[in-house]
Design an enzyme around this catalytic site. Structure first.
Site, mmCIF file in Angstrom:
data_model
loop_
_atom_site.group_PDB
_atom_site.id
_atom_site.type_symbol
_atom_site.label_atom_id
_atom_site.label_comp_id
_atom_site.label_asym_id
_atom_site.label_seq_id
_atom_site.Cartn_x
_atom_site.Cartn_y
_atom_site.Cartn_z
ATOM 1 N N ASP A 20 31.112 -46.202 77.829
ATOM 2 C CA ASP A 20 32.059 -47.773 77.589
ATOM 3 C C ASP A 20 33.559 -46.488 78.300
ATOM 4 O O ASP A 20 34.110 -46.821 80.049
ATOM 5 C CB ASP A 20 33.017 -47.977 76.887
ATOM 6 N N ASP A 40 36.906 -56.388 69.123
ATOM 7 C CA ASP A 40 38.035 -54.757 69.304
ATOM 8 C C ASP A 40 39.320 -55.662 69.971
ATOM 9 O O ASP A 40 40.312 -54.964 69.863
ATOM 10 C CB ASP A 40 37.024 -53.529 68.835
ATOM 11 N N SER A 71 24.972 -48.446 71.042
ATOM 12 C CA SER A 71 26.333 -48.445 70.887
ATOM 13 C C SER A 71 26.713 -48.691 69.555
ATOM 14 O O SER A 71 26.510 -49.040 68.141
ATOM 15 C CB SER A 71 26.819 -50.477 71.045
#
Length: 404
Positions: free
Chosen positions: A14, A123, A175
């Site tokens: 990311d 997040d 992830s």
């Protein structure tokens, strides 16, 4: 001179995509900031990769001791566990990361902070609430809420088209978020909660209980005012203590949780979290509190733990309520001093005994043998008074029945 943006950079997929994206869509100097909260192995070559992708400067900030002392240990003392299973590994790290990002942004005179959190995740909230609490003047850039990229596969394609390094394997693109407290795994086959986790493929910090040794491991932990200080009689600093417990816990298949949790944004998500050392510390701390806290304090502290967990999970570490609850927790820990013996065996943390100079346990009182401090005859009056409301209600009901 160009304005500066601080990028929260992990070196993963990311945040790697964000570097060329920011340069192509904003006229900023990009400063990559990686906060080391224990993901040491993942930092190898990170600075070089970031510079190759076009950042003007790279910071790698080691905050492991601060993370443990000022965030993780107070969380252990509180007893906070989210939805009875999650030891808040990613959540608690976001607070110290947000604080460090703000520190670097102010040092560099940056006008914005950019993060790679998705628009579906927790997040984004944790980072942005932390930034708002500490530096409300800074702009926040959240590309996942702006750009046209919609999947990890498209992120990989984005980097491929530009001839840039791809930091994950296509067939192993879980992830993951790692720090010294835990590691989380999400995505791929885990997105279907009917699929059993492929632990032999997923686990990074240890083994499954089935693969753990047939012989148990025995340890003794020492606490001073709720803070772990010694392992097997040896004094250790917070970071090294946790590292050793992660090693012991991981080897014994401890701290593996398959969780379907409620995200702040309203949806459920599924992941596998490994928290071997943290699970041991929570269990040991709880055992010592059972020995040293009175009933009313312990019961209320359980209620505080639920609220404390929600505050951490929801990104509200830097709030007056969290600080006030933290002050209550700190007060309760004055007597949480002593030793706890534990057996680690195939995924289980089994208490083996505890002792404390502040123990409220009295063998004289608890023994079936009559002692000097307890007169069995006193129980008669106590029960009569304690049960008085029940008697009054029963008499009322009988009277009402007879009158009808």
């Amino acid at each position: 001179m160009k304005e500066k943006v601080v990028l929260a950079y992990s070196g993963g997929l990311d945040t790697s995509v964000l570097i060329p994206w920011l340069k192509e869509n904003y006229d900023y100097d990009v400063i990559a900031v990686c906060i080391n909260v224990g993901q040491d192995a993942e930092l190898v070559g990170l600075e070089e990769r970031a510079l190759k992708m076009g950042v003007s400067k790279v910071y790698v900030e080691n905050v492991k001791d601060e993370f443990m002392k000022d965030y993780v240990f107070p969380m252990i003392q509180s007893g906070a566990i989210y939805e009875s299973k999650y030891y808040l590994g990613t959540s608690i790290a976001r607070a110290v990361i947000a604080k460090t990002l703000v520190k670097i942004a102010e040092k560099e005179g940056a006008v914005a902070i950019c993060h790679g959190c998705t628009g579906k995740g927790n997040d984004q909230i944790r980072f942005e609430l932390g930034i708002a609490a500490l530096a409300p003047h800074l702009k926040v850039i959240a590309p996942w809420r702006i750009w046209d990229i919609s999947s990890r596969e498209e992120e990989i394609a984005y980097l491929e088209e530009r001839g840039l390094e791809i930091p994950v394997k296509k067939d192993d693109s879980y992830s993951r978020d790692r720090n010294m407290w835990h590691i989380s795994h999400e995505g791929l086959d885990l997105e279907d909660p009917w699929n059993a986790p492929l632990y032999d493929k997923i686990l990074k910090l240890g083994v499954s209980p089935e693969q753990a040794p047939d012989e148990p491991t025995y340890i003794t932990l020492t606490f001073t005012e709720g803070m772990p200080t010694h392992l097997n009689g040896k004094e250790m600093d917070p970071s090294h203590l946790l590292e050793k417990l992660n090693e012991l816990g991981g080897a014994n298949g401890i701290g593996i949780e398959d969780i379907v949790e409620n995200r702040v944004v309203g949806m459920k998500s599924r992941g596998v979290y490994e928290t071997p050392g943290g699970t041991i510390l929570y269990k040991a701390h709880e055992e010592l509190e059972h020995l040293t806290l009175d009933r009313e304090t312990y019961r209320f502290k359980q209620e505080v733990a639920l609220e404390y967990a929600d505050l951490i999970y929801n990104g509200k570490w830097f709030t007056p309520l969290r600080e006030a609850l933290g002050a209550f927790v700190t007060s309760t820990q004055k007597v949480v001093t002593g030793e706890v013996k534990l057996k680690l065996y195939k995924g289980n943390v089994i208490p083996q005994g505890s002792q404390s100079p502040y123990s409220l346990y009295s063998e004289n009182l608890a023994s079936f043998t009559t002692g000097d401090l307890y007169d069995h005859h006193d129980a008669t009056g106590f029960i009569n008074l304690y049960g008085l409301p029940l008697k009054v209600r029963a008499l009322m009901e009988a009277s009402h029945k007879n009158n009808n």
